[in-house]
Design an enzyme around this catalytic site. Structure first.
Site, PDB file in Angstrom:
ATOM      1  N   ASP A 287     -51.905  -1.101  50.042  1.00  0.00           N
ATOM      2  CA  ASP A 287     -51.696  -2.533  49.865  1.00  0.00           C
ATOM      3  C   ASP A 287     -52.222  -3.233  51.131  1.00  0.00           C
ATOM      4  O   ASP A 287     -52.513  -2.610  52.148  1.00  0.00           O
ATOM      5  CB  ASP A 287     -50.221  -2.865  49.607  1.00  0.00           C
TER       6      ASP A 287
HETATM    7  C1  BGC Z   1     -49.925  -7.667  47.350  1.00  0.00           C
HETATM    8  C2  BGC Z   1     -50.676  -6.898  46.286  1.00  0.00           C
HETATM    9  C3  BGC Z   1     -52.042  -7.508  46.070  1.00  0.00           C
HETATM   10  C4  BGC Z   1     -52.778  -7.538  47.400  1.00  0.00           C
HETATM   11  C5  BGC Z   1     -54.185  -8.110  47.302  1.00  0.00           C
HETATM   12  C6  BGC Z   1     -50.745  -7.866  48.605  1.00  0.00           C
HETATM   13  O1  BGC Z   1     -50.125  -8.714  49.497  1.00  0.00           O
HETATM   14  O2  BGC Z   1     -48.736  -6.977  47.649  1.00  0.00           O
HETATM   15  O3  BGC Z   1     -49.944  -6.886  45.097  1.00  0.00           O
HETATM   16  O4  BGC Z   1     -52.738  -6.751  45.116  1.00  0.00           O
HETATM   17  O5  BGC Z   1     -52.037  -8.338  48.303  1.00  0.00           O
HETATM   18  O6  BGC Z   1     -54.162  -9.449  47.046  1.00  0.00           O
END
Ligand code: BGC
Length: 727
Positions: A287
């Site tokens: 993530d």
């Molecule tokens: C979130 C994810 C997301 C990623 C990219 C993160 O902060 O937890 O769910 O896919 O950002 O935007």
């Protein structure tokens, strides 16, 4: 860059001279041959760059502050693509194809969560439809829009079981039940990837957030989770296993600390379970910044250590921590990371790129927006999904509305396109959303429909109350649209109370005092605490955040053109203090009045699976077809009669209960199957649950081993309970 050129030149000299094109460029060769051929040609620096994801374009996730489009290296593995047309993508892809030595295409990812240019119902609401085929269709439309706009890879579905509505990300998943998350996760994967990954109508799915993120303590985002091994295996892992069986090619490692070992450093979950036990050969992306956060979590002393820890645990690609690009080369050169670990991560990135056909078709055809957005079939699906996911929570008989000539539409969500979109609204603009008021005006052409907002969502001012109350007095019925703002749920939106603002309730009290029937509609991204609304409203329709095409669905339910068929995918507590509250809890040591709250009820306001309709379904006695045993599959049937006067659709939920288990105690009941079918007024439909004892009756121990003990079992369906003695 100098280093790239130099290592590139050396590698070039080492590759045997051949007249034909390299094996990795030959689409007729098997994928693994191509992967190995390409890997063998790559320098250390080139391998490392494949393992990084940067951003390209305007970043629309307010929780992640990224760099603006800079001079992205042509050797980069992936970007998060914030554009919605192919032009910028193709320009960047051209660099990767033409300016990198080996011409390895980039993979473009994006959060296409519940729609791309046209948002659909949020996932929590989708699950209330109990119609995975509809969700699959929706994801297929969404995939088509995204891929044709330059996105190859969506960071969806989120299949984190969520049992605490204070956690704002509850809106992004399919509710509190592991099986439901698994079924809807698998349906999404089939929808996204179904057309074949190399098709312009498909995107690669990414299961997230692996794993246990939904267990965030006290509903606070990004924090510690305490998850025992049996709970990990029986609650949090099953949706992943089911969605992987549907063919998902990637996952995202989670932020949360899982009982002392963070999700993005957890070798047990990332490698031992995922790769070694389940045989997953696809890609694990971290993530956003999750590798760096291992330092904040106190698991690694610096980003260098965090990078080594994450890749060794099984995180293949670093999303925006800038740890892999900074440290992996020296970590491999110094022997702190074996070259084989690096190679394995690169293989997984390359495999997904080959599967997507990016080496053959790196560019997105440059179509016009109208060729890919707002297509009639997709709008139709958006409307159907909105209709099937809305849940009738209360009806004292006022719905469907009959013979009303003056309708007052009141409240902060009545004419509010922004908040109907939900949190991940991608590229959808407010003006593209059909608002409830407009849907109601269209639905009741003979009636006089008038609007007064009354208050905004936070409802701190009561200045608009008088106008709304006057309108209510002069109407036959009031439709009061209550709810949350879209940014009250989603990432980083934890709330200590899940009640609606006091001012919204106060307006309900004032409207009710007029003596006119009040129909409440709710628009929100989590389960709410609404006992007072339940007490005052004559009817309540939960609409969730239905996206661009929810207005006709709601209006159709109000008029009776649509018979509501949604049922809750999440428990609504009576009070926030009851949280966590979910249906598949384990039994207590004491019964009756012991161990329950002394100040409030211990029951929920609306239970999991609850939802009314305009007809009555009567369940017959469930029966076994043939012989029920633990040694082979058998079938249980139930007849469901639509005893009312209108046609409807009924979702039949099948639960299993194993009341005594000597290895581990089990939940009171566990959802194992569901099916939704239309039943005409007066007709009887037979629903069947094909019980596979090796899948449906047992439980997993702390090592994830399936076991099933002979003895008493119950199959629960509707209000019926079938007791079985199984050997
Ligand atoms: C979130 C994810 C997301 C990623 C990219 C993160 O902060 O937890 O769910 O896919 O950002 O935007």
């Amino acid at each position: 860059m100098k280093k790239f050129l130099l290592t590139g030149l050396i590698a070039l000299c080492l590759v045997p001279v051949s007249t034909g094109k390299p094996a990795y460029k030959n689409p007729r060769l098997p994928e693994e041959k191509r992967v190995e051929d390409l890997l063998s040609r790559m320098t250390l620096a080139e391998k490392v760059m494949q393992l990084n994801q940067y951003t390209l374009g305007r970043n629309d996730n307010v929780n992640n502050i990224g760099e603006v489009v800079g001079n992205l290296p042509a050797e980069l593995g992936s970007v998060i693509y914030f554009g919605s047309d192919p032009v910028l993508r193709n320009a960047m892809q051209k660099r990767a194809m033409e300016e990198s030595r080996l011409g390895i295409p980039l993979i473009f990812g994006y959060d296409d969560i519940h729609g791309f240019k046209k948002v659909y119902q949020i996932s929590l609401g989708q699950a209330c439809s109990w119609n995975p085929a509809l969700v699959e269709r929706m994801c297929a439309h969404s995939a088509r829009e995204a891929r044709r706009s330059g996105v190859d890879w969506t960071f969806s579905p989120m299949i984190d079981v969520a049992r605490d509505p204070r956690w704002g990300r509850m809106s992004e998943g399919y509710g509190e039940d592991p099986y439901a998350n698994g079924i809807f996760g698998a349906a999404s994967v089939r929808g996204y990837q179904g057309a074949g990954l190399s098709s312009q109508d498909a995107v690669a799915a990414c299961l997230k957030h692996y794993v246990g993120y939904g267990a965030s303590e006290a509903g606070r985002d990004y924090v510690y989770t305490e998850i025992s091994r049996p709970t990990l295996w029986n609650v949090y892992l099953p949706p992943y296993r089911m969605s992987l069986e549907a063919g998902a090619v990637s996952l995202m490692s989670s932020f949360n600390d899982i009982s002392g070992v963070p999700g993005s450093a957890n070798r047990y979950t990332l490698t031992e379970i995922l790769r070694d036990t389940w045989g997953f050969d696809g890609l694990m992306v971290s993530d956003w910044d999750a590798v760096r956060q291992l330092v904040n979590q106190g698991y690694c002393k610096d980003l260098r250590t965090a990078s080594a820890t994450a890749i060794k645990a099984g995180v293949d690609m670093d999303m925006m921590s800038h740890g892999y690009d900074t440290f992996l080369e020296e970590l491999v050169e110094s022997g702190e990371i074996p070259g084989s670990v690096l190679d394995e991560a690169v293989r997984r990135v390359l495999r997904v790129k080959f599967r997507l056909g990016l080496f053959e078709h790196p560019y997105t055809p440059e179509s016009q927006p109208q060729e890919r957005f707002f297509l009639p079939e997709a709008m139709q699906t958006a409307g159907e999904l909105a209709a099937e996911s809305m849940v009738l929570l209360k009806n004292d008989g006022v719905l469907p509305l009959r013979g009303v000539t003056r309708i007052a539409v009141v409240g902060p969500l009545a004419k509010n396109p922004s908040d109907l979109r939900g949190n991940w609204h991608a590229h959808t603009q407010p003006e593209e959303v059909d608002v409830f008021l407009d849907g109601i005006v269209r639905e009741f052409p003979e009636a006089q429909v008038r609007y007064a907002q009354g208050c905004d969502v936070p409802a701190e001012s009561r200045d608009g109350f008088a106008e709304a109350v006057a309108l209510a007095r002069d109407s036959d019925v009031v439709i009061y649209c209550m709810g949350e703002m879209q940014n009250w749920s989603g990432e980083n939106t934890s709330r200590s109370s899940i009640a609606l603002p006091r001012g919204q309730e106060a307006l309900l009290e004032a409207l009710k005092a007029t003596g006119k029937p009040v129909v409440v509609t709710l628009t929100n991204g989590r389960a709410l605490e609404i006992p007072r609304v339940d007490e005052l409203a004559d009817a309540i329709v939960e609409t969730w955040q239905p996206g661009v095409n929810g207005a006709s669905a709601l209006a159709g339910i109000l008029s009776g053109r649509i018979n509501p068929s949604g049922k809750l995918s999440v428990t609504f507590p009576w009070a926030t203090g009851q949280i966590p509250i979910y249906y598949d809890r384990h039994k207590s040591g004491r019964r009756g009045t012991q161990g329950v709250y002394k100040d409030i009820t211990s029951d929920p306001l609306y239970a999991f699976g609850y939802g009314l309709s305009y007809t009555q379904y009567v369940y017959g006695e469930p029966r076994v077809v043939g012989t029920a045993s633990l040694s082979r599959p058998f079938t249980v049937e139930v007849d469901v009669c639509n005893a009312g006067e209108v046609d409807g659709k009924e979702a039949v939920l099948w639960f299993v209960s194993d009341p005594y288990c000597s290895v581990l105690t089990r939940p009171e009941r566990e959802l194992k199957y569901f099916e939704k079918k239309p039943i005409a007024a007066g007709a009887v439909e037979t629903f069947r649950f094909e019980v596979d004892p090796a899948r449906d009756l047992g439980y997993l121990d702390a090592q994830g081993r399936y076991f099933v003990e002979p003895g008493e079992f119950h199959i629960l369906v509707g209000d019926k309970d079938l007791k079985l003695d199984l050997r």
